[in-house]
Structure formats: C-alpha cells, structure tokens
Design a protein around this motif. Structure first.
Motif, PDB file in Angstrom:
ATOM      1  N   ILE A 172       0.884  -1.042   0.030  1.00 33.69           N
ATOM      2  CA  ILE A 172      -0.072   0.112  -0.074  1.00 33.69           C
ATOM      3  C   ILE A 172       0.941   1.230   0.104  1.00 33.69           C
ATOM      4  O   ILE A 172       1.857   1.440   0.822  1.00 33.69           O
ATOM      5  N   GLY A 173       0.686   2.215  -0.882  1.00 34.07           N
ATOM      6  CA  GLY A 173       1.444   3.382  -0.933  1.00 34.07           C
ATOM      7  C   GLY A 173       0.125   4.543  -0.974  1.00 34.07           C
ATOM      8  O   GLY A 173      -0.368   4.823  -2.051  1.00 34.07           O
ATOM      9  N   GLY A 174       0.265   5.386  -0.048  1.00 29.49           N
ATOM     10  CA  GLY A 174      -0.926   6.515   0.184  1.00 29.49           C
ATOM     11  C   GLY A 174      -0.165   7.784  -0.235  1.00 29.49           C
ATOM     12  O   GLY A 174       0.943   7.984  -0.261  1.00 29.49           O
ATOM     13  N   LEU A 175      -1.084   8.610  -0.744  1.00 29.17           N
ATOM     14  CA  LEU A 175      -0.707  10.161  -1.229  1.00 29.17           C
ATOM     15  C   LEU A 175      -0.015  10.586  -0.090  1.00 29.17           C
ATOM     16  O   LEU A 175       0.841  11.611  -0.236  1.00 29.17           O
ATOM     17  N   THR A 176      -0.611  10.744   1.231  1.00 33.61           N
ATOM     18  CA  THR A 176      -0.120  10.878   2.691  1.00 33.61           C
ATOM     19  C   THR A 176      -0.014   9.805   3.338  1.00 33.61           C
ATOM     20  O   THR A 176      -0.453   8.925   3.372  1.00 33.61           O
ATOM     21  N   ALA A 178      -1.642   9.468   6.249  1.00 44.64           N
ATOM     22  CA  ALA A 178      -3.021   9.324   6.658  1.00 44.64           C
ATOM     23  C   ALA A 178      -3.679   8.605   5.582  1.00 44.64           C
ATOM     24  O   ALA A 178      -4.687   7.668   5.831  1.00 44.64           O
ATOM     25  N   CYS A 179      -3.448   8.908   4.426  1.00 42.48           N
ATOM     26  CA  CYS A 179      -4.080   8.032   3.415  1.00 42.48           C
ATOM     27  C   CYS A 179      -3.649   6.539   3.436  1.00 42.48           C
ATOM     28  O   CYS A 179      -4.459   5.445   3.108  1.00 42.48           O
ATOM     29  N   THR A 180      -2.452   6.427   3.519  1.00 50.27           N
ATOM     30  CA  THR A 180      -1.831   4.843   3.704  1.00 50.27           C
ATOM     31  C   THR A 180      -2.500   4.235   4.997  1.00 50.27           C
ATOM     32  O   THR A 180      -2.793   3.095   4.867  1.00 50.27           O
ATOM     33  N   GLU A 181      -2.553   4.852   6.066  1.00 52.10           N
ATOM     34  CA  GLU A 181      -3.190   4.438   7.347  1.00 52.10           C
ATOM     35  C   GLU A 181      -4.641   3.871   6.933  1.00 52.10           C
ATOM     36  O   GLU A 181      -5.235   3.153   7.505  1.00 52.10           O
ATOM     37  N   SER A 182      -5.487   4.736   6.256  1.00 58.22           N
ATOM     38  CA  SER A 182      -6.722   4.587   5.989  1.00 58.22           C
ATOM     39  C   SER A 182      -6.846   3.304   4.800  1.00 58.22           C
ATOM     40  O   SER A 182      -7.970   2.345   5.261  1.00 58.22           O
ATOM     41  N   ALA A 183      -5.934   3.122   4.163  1.00 56.40           N
ATOM     42  CA  ALA A 183      -5.956   2.024   3.128  1.00 56.40           C
ATOM     43  C   ALA A 183      -5.476   0.849   3.919  1.00 56.40           C
ATOM     44  O   ALA A 183      -6.187  -0.247   3.930  1.00 56.40           O
ATOM     45  N   ALA A 184      -4.722   0.910   4.851  1.00 56.39           N
ATOM     46  CA  ALA A 184      -4.343  -0.225   5.586  1.00 56.39           C
ATOM     47  C   ALA A 184      -5.326  -0.838   6.517  1.00 56.39           C
ATOM     48  O   ALA A 184      -5.553  -1.905   6.785  1.00 56.39           O
ATOM     49  N   ARG A 196       3.582  -1.301   4.099  1.00 60.94           N
ATOM     50  CA  ARG A 196       3.549   0.196   3.633  1.00 60.94           C
ATOM     51  C   ARG A 196       4.549   0.728   2.839  1.00 60.94           C
ATOM     52  O   ARG A 196       5.687   0.683   3.309  1.00 60.94           O
ATOM     53  N   ALA A 197       4.228   0.939   1.594  1.00 53.59           N
ATOM     54  CA  ALA A 197       5.385   1.677   0.651  1.00 53.59           C
ATOM     55  C   ALA A 197       5.753   3.309   1.047  1.00 53.59           C
ATOM     56  O   ALA A 197       4.505   3.750   1.904  1.00 53.59           O
ATOM     57  N   ARG A 198       6.534   3.757   0.555  1.00 55.14           N
ATOM     58  CA  ARG A 198       6.659   5.210   0.973  1.00 55.14           C
ATOM     59  C   ARG A 198       5.715   5.963   0.424  1.00 55.14           C
ATOM     60  O   ARG A 198       5.535   7.133   0.717  1.00 55.14           O
ATOM     61  N   GLY A 199       5.104   5.743  -0.687  1.00 57.03           N
ATOM     62  CA  GLY A 199       4.044   6.544  -1.434  1.00 57.03           C
ATOM     63  C   GLY A 199       3.459   5.797  -2.598  1.00 57.03           C
ATOM     64  O   GLY A 199       3.856   4.348  -2.831  1.00 57.03           O
TER      65      GLY A 199
END
Length: 420
Positions: A172-176, A178-184, A196-199
């Motif tokens: 998973i790589g989120g834009l921010t 918080a985005c990563t954690e929501s996806a996780a 978790r990827a860096r982005g």
C-alpha cells in the motif's frame, strides 16, 4: 441502499476482491459499466473465465453482494477500489481508458472522507498525475485533505487456490501518511499482512518490478531452451540440476509463449500528464522480443518434426492440448495457443484442440473442433502439441498413443516425446 465498499471493475482483479470482502462481512456493491458482468453475475455465473466458480458466485450473492451498472451506487460508500482493466494498446503502452472512465464516474459522486484505492496495474505516477486530477476536478475535493487516495496493486495469481488474498501480503502506498493508514485499515480486514510503501509511486513500481521479473526470467530460459536444442543439450535436465542449488537461483521454465494478465511495463513510458524518465528498460524490451518469438519457434519445430516424418504442415492434422495461459484454469488471457493455431491454419494445417477447462474455443471467430476422446484424437493426429500441462493429462499414456508429440512444457518423461 448504502454499502461499505464499491468494487469498480468486475474482472480478474475486482471479482476476487469482492468475494474476499463479502466473506469478511463487508457490505459490498460491484460496479461495472459493461452490462455483461452484471447479467452473468445475476444469473449466478462468473463473467471471467477461471476467476470464480458458480458456487462461489452464488455464495457471494447470498452474502449480500450486489452487482450493478448504476454509477449512482458509488456515491454511497466509504471505500471505493478501482480494478479497471489496463491492457497494452497497439503501441505497447498501457491503455488507461477504462481507468479514466471509472475515475470520472466515481468523481462526480465522491463524498468527503471516502477512501479511494487503485488496484489496476499502471505505470508509476498514474495515481498522482492521472487519477488524482480526475477525482479532484470531478468532485471539487482535494486528495489527502478531503478524501484518502492510495495505490495497492493487485497481486492475485488466478486459479491459485493456495495463495489467496488473505495470505498474500498487500503493498500500500498512500498520497499522505493518513491515506496509507486508511488504506491499511481497510485491507487489514482482508489480508494477514499489510506492507506500507513510501508512497503511490513506490507501490506502482513494485508491481512493475514483480511483473518484469517474471518476463525477464522467462525470456532467459526461453532463449536458453532454443540454444540447448541446437546444441543437443537436454535443457530440462539442466534446470533439474540447477534448481538443487539452495541459494542464488530460482527455477523458471520455458514454454510456447507468455500469457496472463501481468503485462511487461516499461516505466520509461509515462502516464498521461506524467514525466518520462529518459531511461527505458532495455532488458524488458529485449525480454518481450524474445518471448514474442516463442510461438514462431514452436511453429518452426512443428514443421521440422512433420518434415522429418515425411509430412508437410499443409494438410497435416494437428491437435493442440491446453489452450489456457496457465495450468488447471480456464483463463485464456494472452495465451500463446491462439497465435500458434492461427499460424498453423495459415500454413494449411487442420487444427483440433483438447482442454478439460475449455469447451468452446474460437480462432478468428471460427470454432475449432474439440476432441471428445483425447487418446483417440492423439492417435489420429499427425502431430500433437502440448501447450499447457493440465493436471488431468496422463502424459505418459499420451506419449504412447500419439503418433508424434511435441511437448512445449517439458512435462513428459524424458525420451517419451520431443521437448521444446
């Protein structure tokens, strides 16, 4: 009726994801603008060969899964996962048309605090430079502030009953952050491990690396198989010996061509709005060239074998065994069998096929005769070509019955057939 999750695109990525979500108790709606998947699912059938069984589809429906062609359903969910197809176009760049259509359909209905996830295979930069602008322009919302945006490329192996979404780690790589954690938080309900990827770009590039790793290694063994045949070396025995090395080697096996949903991607070719790296992957391009030559090499071997036995391709009865891209599944995505059949037909051969998972097979929109009795068909054919080694095939018995057998998968016992 509101749902927790919308899966956009009911293909080889979206269907297994929807199945896993329903099994986890997530209220799920599946959206596809194409009416065919909707009709097939409502009838209790999978619209994608090899993706789900009819009983699995029925369990999904009884568990509350709702397929739809109504994009209005997208405005009532907390999480939306885009699984649109991204095939290679005529110029061998990734076609993002379906992804763009999905993004526009979602954008006009996007609500604050929604989590948007991208699973489609895309060039690095697509989430930020292609998907994000479409979502923001169509919704008036800002990604990373008003809604969450992340990429989590699909990793499923179609037909593999051992490796499922639950026991395959999800990148998973989120834009921010918080985005990563929501996806996780979402994927944590479906899988045992989240990475978790860096982005988004790192997540997108992970898929590129995984896919290209497969294609490059297959190209290596394909090229070595041709070389070893010319030198009179049993390459299948070479692989058997090499794979005993406990470090520094992973066995790949040659074949008549490379199929499947994971297409080789050169990240030097940017998505619309993205920036070219200026560093094309020469090894990937060469690997694709080598793998694309394998159907022609199989045809060459067929012609040579027939000539050695006093026959020509023209008028020869050729039986193709296994027309799917991988064993023990009905999935025919990019399988080399169709190209091989086409070329043999162009040379005047009479083509028949057998596949326990495929009842109807067409080449150039024309039905190819299917053999009811495998042994009888092999005995009657001038040449039998094993293109896919399904588990149900008794290859030793087949080698005895067939007049002439070309094994492109190295699955027959040594000396029982002509091997690639």
């Amino acid at each position: 009726m509101p749902a927790d999750l919308a899966v956009i695109g009911l293909g080889h990525l979206g269907l297994p994801l929807a199945q896993a979500a329903v099994t986890a108790g997530i209220d799920t709606v599946g959206y596809d603008p194409d009416p065919r998947p909707y009709a097939e699912l409502r009838a209790g059938r999978s619209p994608v060969e090899g993706a789900l069984t009819a009983s699995e589809v029925r369990r999904m429906l009884s568990g509350g899964f709702r397929p739809t062609t109504d994009a209005a359903e997208l405005g009532r969910v907390r999480t939306a996962v885009i699984c649109s197809p991204t095939p290679l176009g005529p110029d061998r760049t990734v076609d993002l048309t379906a992804l763009g259509d999905a993004a526009r359909a979602l954008a006009s209905r996007l609500r604050p605090h929604t989590t948007v996830l991208l699973e489609s295979a895309v060039p690095p930069g697509t989430t930020e430079t292609f998907l994000r602008p479409l979502l923001e322009e169509g919704s008036g919302l800002v990604a990373g502030r008003d809604f969450h945006l992340a990429c989590s490329p699909g990793r499923l192996d179609p037909g593999n009953r051992t490796r499922t979404l639950a026991n395959t780690p999800k990148v998973i790589g989120g834009l921010t952050p918080a985005c990563t954690e929501s996806a996780a938080a979402f994927y944590g309900r479906l899988t045992d491990k989240v990475v978790r990827a860096r982005g988004p770009r790192e997540a997108e590039m992970t898929k590129v690396l995984e896919t290209n790793f497969r294609h490059v290694n297959i190209a290596l063994v394909n090229e070595m198989a041709v070389l070893c045949h010319d030198l009179g070396v049993d390459f299948w025995d070479v692989i058997r010996c090499a794979e005993t090395k406990p470090f520094g080697f992973q066995p790949f096996r040659p074949g008549p061509g490379v199929g499947g949903h994971g297409v080789p991607v050169d990240p030097g070719c940017p998505p619309p709005g993205g920036r070219a790296s200026g560093h094309p992957l020469r090894m990937v391009s060469l690997a694709q060239e080598i793998n694309d030559r394998m159907p022609s090499y199989v045809i060459q071997r067929c012609a040579t074998l027939l000539n050695e036995h006093g026959k020509s391709v023209r008028g020869a009865r050729v039986l193709l065994l296994g027309v799917t891209y991988k064993p023990d599944t009905a999935d025919q995505e990019a399988a080399p069998a169709r190209e091989i059949a086409t070329r043999l037909m162009d040379m005047g051969a009479q083509i028949g096929f057998h596949d326990p998972h495929v009842l109807d097979w067409r080449v150039r929109e024309r039905p190819v005769p299917r053999a009811d009795s495998l042994y009888e068909a092999a005995a009657a054919a001038d040449l039998t070509v094993l293109l896919q080694q399904h588990r149900t095939y008794d290859l030793q018995g087949l080698a005895v019955k067939a007049q002439l057998l070309l094994d492109t998968r190295g699955a027959t016992p040594a000396g029982a057939a002509h091997r690639l």
